[in-house]
Design an enzyme around this catalytic site. Structure first.
Site, PDB file in Angstrom:
ATOM      1  CB  ALA A  11     -31.158  25.266  74.276  1.00  0.00           C
ATOM      2  CB  SER A  12     -36.837  26.296  74.397  1.00  0.00           C
ATOM      3  OG  SER A  12     -37.131  27.034  73.226  1.00  0.00           O
ATOM      4  CB  SER A 140     -28.424  27.078  57.009  1.00  0.00           C
ATOM      5  OG  SER A 140     -29.276  26.563  56.000  1.00  0.00           O
ATOM      6  CE1 TYR A 153     -32.274  30.348  58.753  1.00  0.00           C
ATOM      7  CE2 TYR A 153     -31.758  29.020  56.820  1.00  0.00           C
ATOM      8  CZ  TYR A 153     -31.853  29.155  58.197  1.00  0.00           C
ATOM      9  OH  TYR A 153     -31.536  28.087  59.009  1.00  0.00           O
ATOM     10  CE  LYS A 157     -29.024  30.027  60.272  1.00  0.00           C
ATOM     11  NZ  LYS A 157     -28.672  29.722  61.671  1.00  0.00           N
TER      12      LYS A 157
END
Length: 246
Positions: A11-12, A140, A153, A157
């Site tokens: 969450a940064s 995604s 990836y 996902k």
């Protein structure tokens, strides 16, 4: 301190940070998970708290089961419970499949799949205890359609979508909902590897004729997380892609 607590992994920055802002503005206590970007996490905490919200930061590598357990214990100690999990932490690496290495595979699956497993498994006992909760995973568009030069990836996902649908059926009798948001091309750091020409190509292929914004995804996540807004929705994959894939 508000009554409802959300834990957001990764969450940064990017989508995760925008989710934190959106949930805070809607009256949630926000547990901000980060791993490396401490300054970003601290800045986000200050932004939310200065704006009248409630946020705290929690460091953990989601691929490490022990760190996840310690993080969740710390969140529960600080806020009393975890009502909502937004499992957002993820990494990517582009390139042709024949150039991908075992190390690339491990890095992507350790974060995107093992990390998802760890955080979801970690919060479930707390949700079982109360017989309520909402989990939103972040997949995604490539998990739905597959992406050229994004094979690992896409695989990771797609696994998240499979987990979301199966787990939703398993935990529904305990009044716990599990859904997924599947972003398309969103204007975040993850697109920094693309050239301006490649970004323009995404825009041209998107019927709404623009890249998505993190806020577009965050609003969808909030909708699926909130029992007042989506109490009869579970096992669903909500695509936020501007019509790129329908």
């Amino acid at each position: 301190m508000f009554k409802t607590t959300v834990l957001i992994t990764g969450a940064s920055r990017g989508i995760g940070a925008e989710c934190a802002r959106t949930f805070a503005k809607n009256g949630y206590n926000v547990a901000v998970n980060y791993f490396r970007s401490e300054k970003n996490a601290l800045d986000l905490k200050a932004e939310i708290n200065d704006g009248g919200g409630v946020a705290e930061i929690f460091k953990a590598d989601v691929s490490d089961e022990k760190q996840v357990e310690e993080m969740i214990s710390a969140v529960v100690k600080r806020f009393g419970k975890v009502n909502v999990l937004v499992a957002n932490a993820g990494v990517s690496k582009s390139g042709v499949f024949s150039d991908m290495t075992q190390s690339d595979f491990d890095k992507i699956f350790d974060t995107n799949v093992r990390g998802m497993f760890n955080v979801v498994k970690g919060v479930l006992p707390h949700m079982y205890e109360r017989e309520s909760g909402s989990i939103v995973t972040i997949s995604s568009i490539w998990g739905q359609t597959g992406g050229s030069c994004e094979v690992l990836y896409s695989m990771s996902k797609a696994a998240i979508i499979g987990m979301t649908k199966a787990l939703a059926k398993e935990v529904a009798p305990m009044h716990i909902r599990v859904n997924s948001v599947s972003p398309g091309a969103i204007d975040t750091d993850m697109l920094s590897c693309l050239t301006d020409e490649e970004k323009e190509d995404f825009i041209m292929q998107t019927p709404l004729n623009r890249l998505g914004k993190p806020k577009d995804v965050a609003d969808a996540v909030l909708f699926l997380a909130d029992d007042d807004k989506s109490s009869f929705i579970t096992g669903h994959v909500l695509s936020v892609n501007g019509g790129y894939f329908i």
